[in-house]
Design a protein around this motif. Structure first.
Motif, short mmCIF file in Angstrom:
data_model
loop_
_atom_site.label_atom_id
_atom_site.label_comp_id
_atom_site.label_asym_id
_atom_site.label_seq_id
_atom_site.Cartn_x
_atom_site.Cartn_y
_atom_site.Cartn_z
N ILE A 84 0.85 -1.20 0.00
CA ILE A 84 0.00 0.00 0.00
C ILE A 84 0.88 1.25 0.00
CG2 ILE A 84 -1.77 1.33 1.23
CD1 ILE A 84 -2.78 -1.24 2.48
N HIS A 86 1.24 4.91 0.82
CA HIS A 86 0.58 5.95 1.60
C HIS A 86 1.00 7.29 1.00
CE1 HIS A 86 -1.50 7.93 4.71
NE2 HIS A 86 -0.49 8.15 5.52
N PHE A 117 -2.56 -0.39 -4.89
CA PHE A 117 -3.20 0.01 -3.63
C PHE A 117 -2.60 1.33 -3.15
CE2 PHE A 117 -3.10 -4.62 -3.82
CZ PHE A 117 -4.42 -4.96 -3.59
N SER A 118 -3.48 2.28 -2.86
CA SER A 118 -2.98 3.58 -2.39
C SER A 118 -4.00 4.20 -1.46
CB SER A 118 -2.77 4.49 -3.60
OG SER A 118 -2.57 5.81 -3.18
N THR A 119 -3.50 5.03 -0.51
CA THR A 119 -4.44 5.72 0.37
C THR A 119 -5.00 6.98 -0.31
OG1 THR A 119 -2.56 6.81 1.40
CG2 THR A 119 -3.50 4.93 2.58
N ASP A 120 -4.47 7.31 -1.48
CA ASP A 120 -5.00 8.43 -2.27
C ASP A 120 -5.16 9.68 -1.40
OD1 ASP A 120 -6.15 9.91 -4.27
OD2 ASP A 120 -8.14 9.00 -4.07
N ASP A 125 -6.10 15.38 4.15
CA ASP A 125 -5.23 14.42 4.85
C ASP A 125 -3.87 15.04 5.13
OD1 ASP A 125 -7.23 12.44 4.48
OD2 ASP A 125 -6.51 12.16 2.43
N LYS A 133 -6.71 7.30 7.85
CA LYS A 133 -6.99 6.82 6.50
C LYS A 133 -6.13 5.59 6.18
CE LYS A 133 -8.11 8.78 2.06
NZ LYS A 133 -7.96 9.88 1.14
N LEU A 134 -4.90 5.64 6.65
CA LEU A 134 -3.99 4.51 6.41
C LEU A 134 -4.49 3.26 7.14
CD1 LEU A 134 -1.36 3.28 5.32
CD2 LEU A 134 -0.19 4.18 7.34
N ALA A 137 -7.33 1.86 5.31
CA ALA A 137 -6.91 1.20 4.06
C ALA A 137 -6.37 -0.20 4.35
CB ALA A 137 -5.86 2.05 3.35
N GLU A 140 -9.29 -2.43 5.12
CA GLU A 140 -10.06 -2.74 3.90
C GLU A 140 -9.31 -3.78 3.04
OE1 GLU A 140 -11.07 0.74 1.62
OE2 GLU A 140 -11.83 -0.49 -0.04
N ALA A 141 -8.00 -3.57 2.91
CA ALA A 141 -7.20 -4.51 2.11
C ALA A 141 -7.25 -5.90 2.75
CB ALA A 141 -5.76 -4.02 2.02
#
Ligand code: CFM
Length: 545
Positions: A84, A86, A117-120, A125, A133-134, A137, A140-141
């Motif tokens: 992921i 970040h 995969f990214s926290t966008d 933020d 958010k991280l 994520a 969720e992953a």
């Protein structure tokens, strides 16, 4: 293109002078230390090259960032660790499958490489912090994929705002229970190039992953292959050859690798280092903690492949393996030699330039030599002095503020698992016979006297070099590809291989000979004329004028 002089008419000193002429004095002084006329083969104290230092602002470097070296290079090729990013979406997007590191997706279905995969991260933020958010994520992953491991990669803004990614990783690892979550402080600006990212990745993978799987691994001759990333399928070809010889490859760091390979690496009896630059830290740490010695190998080039196989066989010292390796070489070489003989009339005496990251500019010179081609100039984007001059310079390397920025981790022999793989006597017998452990002589030693070794080549110098020396082929990456072709010279990407490969091992050598033959015999690029070359006085006006 303007008429250019051939190499024979220009002395290396003239070329160096030409390259530096345009720079302001201060810039020229610094670049002069990074442009070296090679004397490594003869001089007693070869000249030093300046390497692993910051690129001068304003110069268009070929380098990448620390995040690229960590996420893209070392951790990217492992299929069942979920990575992921970040950070803002661009960092994740541009490191998504652009490196052509291939994988065998396996039968378990755990292959996350096709995903990005990214926290966008968004403006809010950056202002209020991205830790929540991280964590979301990661959750969720995990809920979607249930991976064995999740890795978190910091991008520049994460370091600037101070998100504690390691604390988030620890918390989530504890919460999830059956998933190894760990993070990398690999902000893009952390080092002077992607090289810093390699070091950060080496440290974390060693700390959080290596040694986790205690189950013994089957195999008589067990090795790890360090610094091979399966670009264009190179790793598949090397694995084919190793298997044919009866050598068990426990873990590749990290081409076509899995979580379990890293976790089981301590079971190997020898570490074979392909790319010295990116992975020498793991090689040293595996030796200190578990007692596994390392040797430098090179599977780029058919002769180098044969030499590396013999080196592995010599280390194990078992007649059965030594004989088997000879059989395999004898079986594989005729096909290679047939193609080499076919292309040689076209390639013999032709010239090449190679500017790649940290080891290919060296390794690929072997393939060119097998085709009778000469390397006029070569250099690394981000390697260190030991990759140029050999590891004997290591004790004298300057530690500057930029290198101090990268953590050096303390490793000690493991109380239970440390075991020397041979007795002192056995090591001595090998060494007395000329066997070299922990040894890399660097690129310069292999290059002819008077060739140009250039660190961190830039756009301007690349074009100037081509203009002055007119090589038959120029090797670098995508950023250089089109500008070089516009100068009328064929260009081969040695990072991604364009769409080709594999080029490693015996079959790879055949592929490379054919590809280079095709490129250096084609005149197509020399027919290209840009409009300003034909009508240099072309003028234009704005439509509203
Ligand atoms: Fe090692 Fe590499 Fe290279 Fe490299 Fe790279 Fe690469 Fe490379 Mo591009 S790990 S140093 S950071 S051999 S991605 S597979 S081709 S610059 S010369």
């Amino acid at each position: 293109m303007a008429k250019t002089k051939k190499v024979v008419q220009l002395m290396p000193t003239d070329i160096k002078e030409e390259l530096l002429k345009k720079y302001p004095p201060k810039v020229a002084r610094k670049r002069a230390q990074q442009i070296m006329i090679n004397e490594a083969t003869e001089a007693e104290a070869p000249p030093e090259i300046l390497a692993n230092v910051r690129t001068i602002p304003g110069i268009i470097t070929m380098r990448g960032c620390t995040y690229a070296g960590c996420k893209g290079v070392i951790m990217g090729p492992t299929r069942d660790i979920l990575n992921i990013t970040h950070g803002p979406i661009g960092c994740g997007f541009y490191s998504w499958l652009t490196r052509r590191n291939q994988t065998d997706a396996g039968t378990d279905g755990d292959n996350y490489m096709p995903y990005c995969f990214s926290t966008d991260m968004q403006d809010q933020d950056i202002i209020f912090g991205g830790e929540k958010k991280l964590a979301a994520a990661i959750q969720e992953a995990y809920d979607n994929f249930h991976p064995k491991g999740i890795c978190i990669f910091a991008t520049c803004p994460v370091g600037l705002i101070g998100d504690d990614i390691h604390a988030v990783a620890r918390k989530m690892k504890e919460k999830l229970g059956d998933c190894n979550v760990f993070a990398f402080s690999c902000e893009g600006y952390k080092g002077v190039s992607q090289s810093a990212g390699h070091h950060i990745a080496n440290n974390q993978v060693f700390t959080h992953l290596v040694g986790e799987n205690e189950e013994p691994k089957e195999g008589r001759y067990k090795i790890n292959l360090l610094g091979e990333y399966n670009i264009g399928g190179d790793g598949f070809e090397i694995d084919r050859i190793l298997k044919k010889c009866g050598i068990t490859n426990i873990a590749t760091f990290s081409g076509n690798s899995t979580y379990d390979q890293f976790a089981s690496a301590q079971h190997a009896d020898l570490n074979c280092v392909m790319c010295h630059r990116s992975i020498n830290y793991v090689a040293d740490m595996l030796e200190i903690k578990y007692g596994i010695p390392w040797v430098k190998v090179n599977f780029i080039g058919a002769k180098s492949t044969a030499k590396s196989l013999r080196k592995i066989a010599e280390y194990f010292g078992d007649k059965e393996l030594i004989d088997r390796v000879e059989e395999v070489i004898a079986e594989e070489m005729p096909a290679v030699e047939t193609v080499a003989a076919e292309v040689r009339p076209h390639t013999e005496g032709k010239t090449a330039m190679l500017f790649v990251g940290g080891s290919r500019a060296h390794h690929y010179q072997d393939l060119f030599a097998e085709m009778g081609m000469k390397t006029l100039s070569a250099g690394y984007e981000f390697a260190h002095r030991d990759d140029y001059e050999g590891r004997q310079v290591l004790p004298g390397l300057k530690v500057d503020a930029d290198s101090r920025n990268i953590e050096e981790i303390e490793v000690e022999p493991d109380e239970k698992l440390y075991s020397p793989r041979k007795t002192d006597g056995e090591f001595k017998v090998l060494e007395d016979a000329g066997f070299e452990f922990k040894h890399y002589e660097g690129m310069n030693a292999q290059m002819d006297k008077g060739t140009l070794v250039i660190d961190d080549l830039n756009q301007y110098e690349a074009e100037k070099l081509v203009e002055l020396l007119k090589p038959d082929i120029f090797c670098a990456g995508i950023k250089e590809k089109f500008s070089i072709q516009k100068l009328g010279v064929p260009m081969k990407q040695l990072h991604s291989y364009d769409s080709g490969g594999p080029y490693a091992g015996f079959k790879g050598a055949i592929n490379f000979y054919k590809e280079i033959d095709r490129l250096v015999t084609s005149k197509v690029w020399s027919y290209l004329k840009a409009p300003w070359q034909e009508s240099p006085e072309l003028t234009a006006t704005f439509v509203w004028e």
